[in-house]
Design a protein around this motif. Sequence first.
Motif, mmCIF file in Angstrom:
data_model
loop_
_atom_site.group_PDB
_atom_site.id
_atom_site.type_symbol
_atom_site.label_atom_id
_atom_site.label_comp_id
_atom_site.label_asym_id
_atom_site.label_seq_id
_atom_site.Cartn_x
_atom_site.Cartn_y
_atom_site.Cartn_z
ATOM 1 N N THR A 241 8.287 -3.993 5.071
ATOM 2 C CA THR A 241 8.431 -5.147 4.186
ATOM 3 C C THR A 241 7.234 -6.064 4.393
ATOM 4 O OG1 THR A 241 9.736 -6.324 5.848
ATOM 5 C CG2 THR A 241 10.950 -5.052 4.196
ATOM 6 N N LEU A 242 6.947 -6.849 3.380
ATOM 7 C CA LEU A 242 5.794 -7.728 3.451
ATOM 8 C C LEU A 242 6.127 -9.047 2.767
ATOM 9 C CD1 LEU A 242 2.924 -7.129 4.601
ATOM 10 C CD2 LEU A 242 2.160 -6.873 2.254
ATOM 11 N N ALA A 243 5.925 -10.139 3.474
ATOM 12 C CA ALA A 243 6.143 -11.471 2.907
ATOM 13 C C ALA A 243 4.854 -12.267 3.046
ATOM 14 C CB ALA A 243 7.283 -12.179 3.627
ATOM 15 N N VAL A 244 4.356 -12.784 1.928
ATOM 16 C CA VAL A 244 3.133 -13.575 1.964
ATOM 17 C C VAL A 244 3.377 -14.922 1.294
ATOM 18 C CG1 VAL A 244 1.618 -11.562 1.962
ATOM 19 C CG2 VAL A 244 2.289 -12.584 -0.202
ATOM 20 N N GLN A 245 2.640 -15.896 1.729
ATOM 21 C CA GLN A 245 2.770 -17.247 1.190
ATOM 22 C C GLN A 245 2.001 -17.356 -0.129
ATOM 23 O OE1 GLN A 245 1.577 -20.305 3.934
ATOM 24 N NE2 GLN A 245 1.421 -21.881 2.333
#
Length: 372
Positions: A241-245
Motif C-alpha cells: 500500500t502507498l499513502a502520499v500527501q
Amino acid sequence: MEDTLSGDRLTQNGPCVVVAGGGTAGHIEPALALADAIMRLRPDARVVALGTERGLESRLVPARGYQLELIPPVPMPRKPSPELLRLPLKVRESVRRTREVFEQVHADVVVGFGGYVALPAYLAARGRLPIVVHEANAKTGLANKVGARFAAKIAAATPDSGLSGAEVIGIPLRHSITTLDRAALRAEARQHFGLDPHAPTLLVVGGSQGARTLNVAVSGAAVALAKAGIGVLHAHGPKNTLAVQAVEGAPPYVAVPYLERMDLAYAAADAVLCRSGAMTVAEVSAVGLPSVFVPLPHGNGEQALNARPVVDAGGGLLVADEEMTPERIIEQVIPMLTDPARLAGMSRATQIAGHREADEVLARMVLEVIKK
C-alpha cells in the motif's frame, strides 16, 4: 496452411519452431516475441512452446495463442542435497519426454532462452535438431552455457555475456512495445491514468510485485516532487500500500498496484525509475525513456551489468539500492525531470543503446538455420 495426418502424426508445409523459455517472464516474453516475429515473416510456420505445469508459461503461452507442450521440470538445486542425487534421473525423464514432443510436432529447430525448460531441450536436441541460443542477461546462466556448446547460432543481448561467438542483437520484445509512438499516445495515456496532461511525469515501477526501496524513496519525496511541478505514476505492487500527501494545485501522484497497460505507462512518462532486469532495460531502451536504474541488491550483480550499456551511452543513471532515498530523488531525479533539453538528450542516447528490431533479427536467424 495445409495440414495432413500421417498415421497419428501431424505434418505441415511450413517449418515448426520449438521455443524453450519457461519459468519466469524474463524467459517467456522473449520466446513469445520471437514466436510473433516468426509468424509475421512465415505465416505458414508453426511455433510450439515447451513448459512445465508450475511455470508462468502455463498461463502466458495459451493466452498468446500458441501450442504449449509440458515436460517434467528440472530445477537445479543451489546447494548439495538429496535432491541433487535425484537430478540425473529427472534430467533423463525430461529429455525423454522432450524428444517425444519433437517427434510429435515434427520440430525443425529448437530455440532456447535459458532456464530449467531450456536445459532438457538442448540435451534432447543435441545431434538431432539444430539449436539456436539466446542469452538475455549480462551473465550467462548454466542452461545456455550448455546449449551454446552444440548451437548452430548464438545470440546475446549484451556484448559481454560470456558466450563465445554470440551475435549481439538485444532482446526480442513485444511488437506493441517496439512500435510504440510515445508522442502520439501521450495525451491518451495521460488521460487513461488521470495524470496532468502537460507536467513532466515520472514512472516508477519495481517489477510485478513492486520494490520496497523504490516505494519508500519516491513516496518520501512526494511533496518535493509536487512542489517542483512533477507528476508521478507509481506501480507499488499488489501486496503493498502507498499513502502520499497531496499538494493542492500540484500534478497528481497516481499510485496503482499494477500496470496492465505498460505501453500507455511508457507513453505517459518522461522518465522512469525502475529495477534493471534484462527485460526492463530492453523495453525502456526500445521506447526511448530516460531511466534511473536501481539494481536489485542481491544476486550475482547482473542487474547492474544489464543497465551499464544504457548508462554508458548517457541514457540513464545507476543508483545503488542502499543509496536510493528521498534525498536522492530530490538531488538527482527532480533536476533531471525539470530539464527538457537533458531529457531529450537522454532519450536519444537510450534509443541508440536499444534494439527495437531484435525480434525479427532473431526470427531471420532461426529461419536461416532451418534453411541450411
